[in-house]
Structure formats: C-alpha cells, structure tokens
Design a protein around this motif. Structure first.
Motif, mmCIF file in Angstrom:
data_model
loop_
_atom_site.group_PDB
_atom_site.id
_atom_site.type_symbol
_atom_site.label_atom_id
_atom_site.label_comp_id
_atom_site.label_asym_id
_atom_site.label_seq_id
_atom_site.Cartn_x
_atom_site.Cartn_y
_atom_site.Cartn_z
ATOM 1 N N LEU A 1 0.691 -0.829 -0.180
ATOM 2 C CA LEU A 1 -0.101 0.130 -0.001
ATOM 3 C C LEU A 1 1.117 1.040 0.126
ATOM 4 O O LEU A 1 1.026 2.246 -0.755
ATOM 5 C CB LEU A 1 -1.165 0.221 0.973
ATOM 6 N N ALA A 2 2.172 1.364 1.212
ATOM 7 C CA ALA A 2 2.366 2.237 0.932
ATOM 8 C C ALA A 2 3.511 2.328 -0.288
ATOM 9 O O ALA A 2 3.792 3.679 -1.154
ATOM 10 C CB ALA A 2 3.852 2.267 1.699
ATOM 11 N N GLU A 3 4.174 1.426 -0.867
ATOM 12 C CA GLU A 3 4.596 1.638 -2.557
ATOM 13 C C GLU A 3 3.644 1.922 -3.476
ATOM 14 O O GLU A 3 3.709 2.607 -4.649
ATOM 15 C CB GLU A 3 5.405 0.335 -2.333
ATOM 16 N N LEU A 4 2.409 1.674 -3.054
ATOM 17 C CA LEU A 4 1.339 2.320 -4.578
ATOM 18 C C LEU A 4 1.562 3.565 -4.165
ATOM 19 O O LEU A 4 1.145 4.554 -5.515
ATOM 20 C CB LEU A 4 -0.068 1.378 -4.264
ATOM 21 N N GLY A 5 1.358 4.772 -3.184
ATOM 22 C CA GLY A 5 1.449 5.711 -3.250
ATOM 23 C C GLY A 5 3.156 6.303 -2.880
ATOM 24 O O GLY A 5 2.223 7.989 -3.746
ATOM 25 N N ALA B 1 10.410 8.132 0.370
ATOM 26 C CA ALA B 1 9.290 8.940 0.364
ATOM 27 C C ALA B 1 8.989 10.008 0.111
ATOM 28 O O ALA B 1 7.849 10.853 -0.121
ATOM 29 C CB ALA B 1 8.477 7.304 1.652
ATOM 30 N N LEU B 2 9.516 10.877 1.378
ATOM 31 C CA LEU B 2 9.168 12.197 1.542
ATOM 32 C C LEU B 2 9.712 13.279 0.549
ATOM 33 O O LEU B 2 9.293 14.116 -0.257
ATOM 34 C CB LEU B 2 9.599 12.754 2.808
ATOM 35 N N TRP B 3 11.020 12.736 0.174
ATOM 36 C CA TRP B 3 11.522 12.942 -1.481
ATOM 37 C C TRP B 3 11.029 13.570 -2.170
ATOM 38 O O TRP B 3 10.456 14.040 -2.989
ATOM 39 C CB TRP B 3 12.738 12.359 -1.064
ATOM 40 N N ALA B 4 9.988 11.901 -2.590
ATOM 41 C CA ALA B 4 9.166 11.809 -4.150
ATOM 42 C C ALA B 4 7.643 12.583 -3.537
ATOM 43 O O ALA B 4 7.350 13.531 -4.518
ATOM 44 C CB ALA B 4 8.450 10.330 -4.232
ATOM 45 N N GLY B 5 7.045 12.930 -2.444
ATOM 46 C CA GLY B 5 6.275 13.872 -2.546
ATOM 47 C C GLY B 5 6.844 15.546 -2.304
ATOM 48 O O GLY B 5 6.086 16.206 -3.292
ATOM 49 N N LEU B 6 7.675 15.726 -2.369
ATOM 50 C CA LEU B 6 8.333 17.468 -2.470
ATOM 51 C C LEU B 6 9.076 17.314 -3.835
ATOM 52 O O LEU B 6 8.222 18.785 -4.006
ATOM 53 C CB LEU B 6 9.263 17.224 -0.839
ATOM 54 N N VAL C 1 -2.401 3.438 -12.239
ATOM 55 C CA VAL C 1 -2.857 4.037 -10.961
ATOM 56 C C VAL C 1 -2.811 5.439 -11.500
ATOM 57 O O VAL C 1 -3.754 6.212 -11.239
ATOM 58 C CB VAL C 1 -3.766 3.841 -10.045
ATOM 59 N N SER C 2 -1.446 5.967 -11.783
ATOM 60 C CA SER C 2 -0.683 7.234 -11.771
ATOM 61 C C SER C 2 -1.547 7.507 -13.215
ATOM 62 O O SER C 2 -2.302 8.491 -13.019
ATOM 63 C CB SER C 2 1.087 7.039 -11.844
ATOM 64 N N LEU C 3 -1.807 6.946 -13.791
ATOM 65 C CA LEU C 3 -1.563 7.307 -15.593
ATOM 66 C C LEU C 3 -3.291 7.544 -15.237
ATOM 67 O O LEU C 3 -4.143 8.327 -16.128
ATOM 68 C CB LEU C 3 -1.788 5.914 -16.517
ATOM 69 N N PRO D 1 2.737 9.649 -2.406
ATOM 70 C CA PRO D 1 4.061 10.153 -1.266
ATOM 71 C C PRO D 1 4.357 9.986 -0.303
ATOM 72 O O PRO D 1 4.402 9.339 0.988
ATOM 73 C CB PRO D 1 5.001 10.635 -2.345
ATOM 74 N N PHE D 2 2.572 11.615 -0.538
ATOM 75 C CA PHE D 2 3.565 11.810 1.757
ATOM 76 C C PHE D 2 2.212 10.802 2.733
ATOM 77 O O PHE D 2 2.660 10.346 4.073
ATOM 78 C CB PHE D 2 2.744 12.768 1.666
ATOM 79 N N LEU D 3 1.407 9.988 1.545
ATOM 80 C CA LEU D 3 0.884 9.243 2.874
ATOM 81 C C LEU D 3 0.966 7.686 2.413
ATOM 82 O O LEU D 3 1.070 7.190 3.883
ATOM 83 C CB LEU D 3 -0.746 8.338 1.442
#
Length: 409
Positions: A16-20, A81-86, A149-151, A174-176
């Motif tokens: 689930l985290a990787e999906l985010g 994950a945090l870097w991916a969100g930012l 899902v991203s697409l 990524p924040f989730l």
C-alpha cells in the motif's frame, strides 16, 4: 505458531505504501501529447524528459541501495518517500518548459531510488525461498499497478482541472506512503544478514557470474518495459488521431486505455512468482521474454488496426512484458552473497534503469529519424517497437533454460 498471517499483513501494508509512492511515476506520460504541443517538444526531447526520471533514480540508487548493507532500509525508505512527495509538488509549481521539466523529473527519480529497492530488500529478507517468489511478485505488482493508477488518476484529473492540478494531486501519494510506512516498518523489524567486508566495493558482485547474467537479463527486461511505458499513451493517441479524433479527446482515451494495459500487468507478477517457486525460475524467465518480444514486434506494426483490436493485443502484451520482473528480481536476490545483497541490488538497478532510461529516448529518436526520412506513421512506430523487441531477446540468450544452483539467501 506460523508467522504467515503476520507476514502477509506486513506485506500488504508495504505494498500500500509503495502504491502511494508510485502515483508520481506516470503523470508525465499521461499528459505527454498535451505538453509536446504546449511546450513545442520534439519526440526526442519528450523521450529525454521521460527518461530523466530514471536518470535521477540511477544517480541515487547505487548509493542508497548499497547503504542498505550498513543502514536499516526502513530509514532510507521513509526519507525516499518524503522526497518523492516534495519533488512531485515541485513539478506543477515550477515546470515551464523542456529544460525545467528535465531537471525536476531528474530530481523526482531520487525518491523512487529511496523506496523501490530498499523495499524490495525488506521483502527478500523477510520471506524464505519457498514463499519469496510470490511475495516479491506481490511487491513488484504494486509497482506496475501504481504506474497504471498514476496514468488513470492523472488523465482523469487533467480532463477536469488541468495538468498542473493533476500533478499536485498525484504528489499526495508519497506523503500518504510515508505515513503508512512509518507505522508498518518498525526499527529492527527484519532480521539482517552478515555485515560486508569494508573496502571491497563491487568486487564480490562482479565475481558472481550467476548474478551478473541475471542482471544483464534484467536490463533487457527494463529496456522493453520502460520503452513501452514511456510511449504507449502517444502510440494510442496516434492511432486515434489518425482516425479523426481530436488531440485532447485522443489523449484522454489513450491515457485510460494505457492505464488498463499497465494495470493488467500487475496480475502476472504474483502468479508468475508463485509458478517460479514451484517450477523453477530460469526456464520461465526465458519463455516469458520470448513471448513478450513477439508481442512488442506485433504491436508496433498494428497502428492501423481497429482501436479495440489494438488495445486487446496491448492488454496481452501488458501481461507478458511484466511477468518476468518478479522472477528476475527474486533470482538476483537469491544468487547474491547475503553480505553483499545491497550492492548486488544496486548494480541490478543501475544496469536495469540505465537501460530503461535509454529506451524511451532512443524510441523517440527513432520516431524523429523515420519521420525525417519521410516514412509513414505506421512504419515509424513499427521500427521503434522493433527496437524494443530486439533488446528483450538478450534475456533468453544469457539466462538460458537451465536452473541455477541452490539459492544463497
């Protein structure tokens, strides 16, 4: 008392985290036809921007994956994950053209380097050989599902609010993921293997012939996979616009069709992994790569097919092009010396994603070259996909059909 239920719950939460984290992967590909028009990008420039995400990954993964031999993968995963969100939020705020998009997509790839392979190591170390193929298949299926899902999310949001709002929406994933992973990945939650010797670098990995052959095959796999993922939306859009559909509507329909192609590929990961746990890995890898290459070759020359038939073929292609991924990654982990698992995975990712970064750029260059030579559109797409098919055939040549020695991990 068996740990199986607890392990599966842990695996489900990590997936689930990787999906985010994956929600930012395909957002650029989803709006590529629109941005090519808005920013006046050539096919080569568009391919380079798509490849920039993999370049950022490559620049970081050798360091971050090797660090997992010394540092808990959990800490690297949370930071990634945090870097991916930012970085995901930075793109809609500051991307104004080809040059800025190239830089921002490169920075975004660092987030993937901090999550994907460290997470894979956590899975490989938690599950024994009898269950590892299935577990790795579930984890890698999340990668594939996330690209779909991203697409889908980007295409849907772009049609309603524009591409910048859509990019901002995907950046929330990524924040989730950071929140989910911080609860799931407890300090010391996975047993660690022996510590590596200091100062040996990649030497132990480069002496491991079994691992090197599998890593070359992984590079062939990602060449085909990333080339297809980078250009499947423009390919579908080209088919639709050739039939008279407007660019905006064609882009939306192409994004939805491509999302289905990517999503169906997630099914093959755990199934192929489960089969490999019982029947062996090498033979299955080679057969899958041969079938996938045939699909790539056929699809490229099918631009003028009815759109329904084209998508049907692409759906089967989507299953086959991903089916070998989990088996390859499991085989590489099992062939590695446990003390050097992190740097073996680092080399796997560097080779694989270098190939994957090169493929979309070369694909775009072939499209531009064929167009300059005056070739019709069906032929230009045909030659580009033929190049993907030729690359993936390297896999069966190096892996063969003979099963390797007993797993070390």
């Amino acid at each position: 008392m068996t740990r199986a239920p607890a392990d599966l719950r842990w695996l489900g939460a990590l997936c689930l985290a990787e999906l985010g984290t994956m929600l930012v992967w395909s957002n650029f590909a989803a709006v590529l036809p629109l941005l090519q028009t808005e920013w006046h990008l050539s096919n080569t420039e568009a391919g380079l921007i798509f490849a920039a995400y993999q370049v950022g990954y490559i620049l970081a993964v050798a360091i971050l994956s090797t660090l997992t031999d010394w540092v808990e993968p959990r800490r690297i995963y949370l930071a990634g994950a945090l870097w991916a969100g930012l970085s995901g939020l930075a793109f809609p705020l500051w991307a104004q053209g080809g040059a800025s998009a190239l830089l921002l997509r490169t920075l975004a790839g660092i987030g993937l380097a901090g999550t994907y392979m460290p997470g894979m190591r956590l899975v490989a170390e938690r599950f024994d050989a009898a269950r590892r193929g299935f577990a790795m298949g579930c984890y890698i299926a999340t990668f594939t599902l996330g690209t779909s899902v991203s697409l889908l999310l980007t295409s849907w949001a772009t049609a309603r609010w524009g591409w910048r709002a859509a990019f901002a929406l995907t950046a929330l994933g990524p924040f989730l993921a950071t929140a989910v992973a911080s609860v799931t990945l407890k300090p010391g939650g996975v047993s660690r293997g022996p510590r590596p010797e200091r100062g040996v670098g990649l030497a132990p990995v480069l002496r491991n012939g079994s691992a090197l052959r599998l890593i070359v095959a992984y590079g062939a796999h990602t060449w085909e996979l990333m080339g297809m993922r980078g250009w499947i939306v423009p390919f579908f859009a080209a088919s639709l616009t050739a039939g008279g559909t407007s660019l905006a509507l064609a882009t939306q329909k192409a994004g939805l069709a491509a999302a289905a192609v990517l999503a169906i590929g997630a099914v093959s990961h755990p199934i192929a992994g489960l089969f490999s746990d019982r029947w062996g890995r090498a033979r299955l890898i080679s057969v899958i790569m041969l079938v996938s290459g045939a699909c790539s070759l056929t699809l490229g020359w099918a631009l003028q097919w009815p759109f329904g038939a084209l998508v049907t073929l692409a759906l089967f292609y989507g299953i086959m092009v991903t089916a070998d991924s989990a088996i390859l990654s499991t085989s590489i982990a099992e062939s590695a010396e446990p003390a050097y698992l992190g740097r073996t995975m680092a080399l796997q990712s560097t080779v694989g994603f270098s190939s994957g970064a090169l493929a979309p750029a070369v694909f775009g260059a072939v499209l531009d070259l064929a167009a300059k030579l005056g070739r019709p559109a069906p032929e230009t797409w045909g030659w580009a996909f033929t190049l993907l098919a030729a690359g993936v055939l390297v896999g069966p040549l190096v892996v063969g059909f003979k099963e390797p020695a007993r797993p070390r991990l």
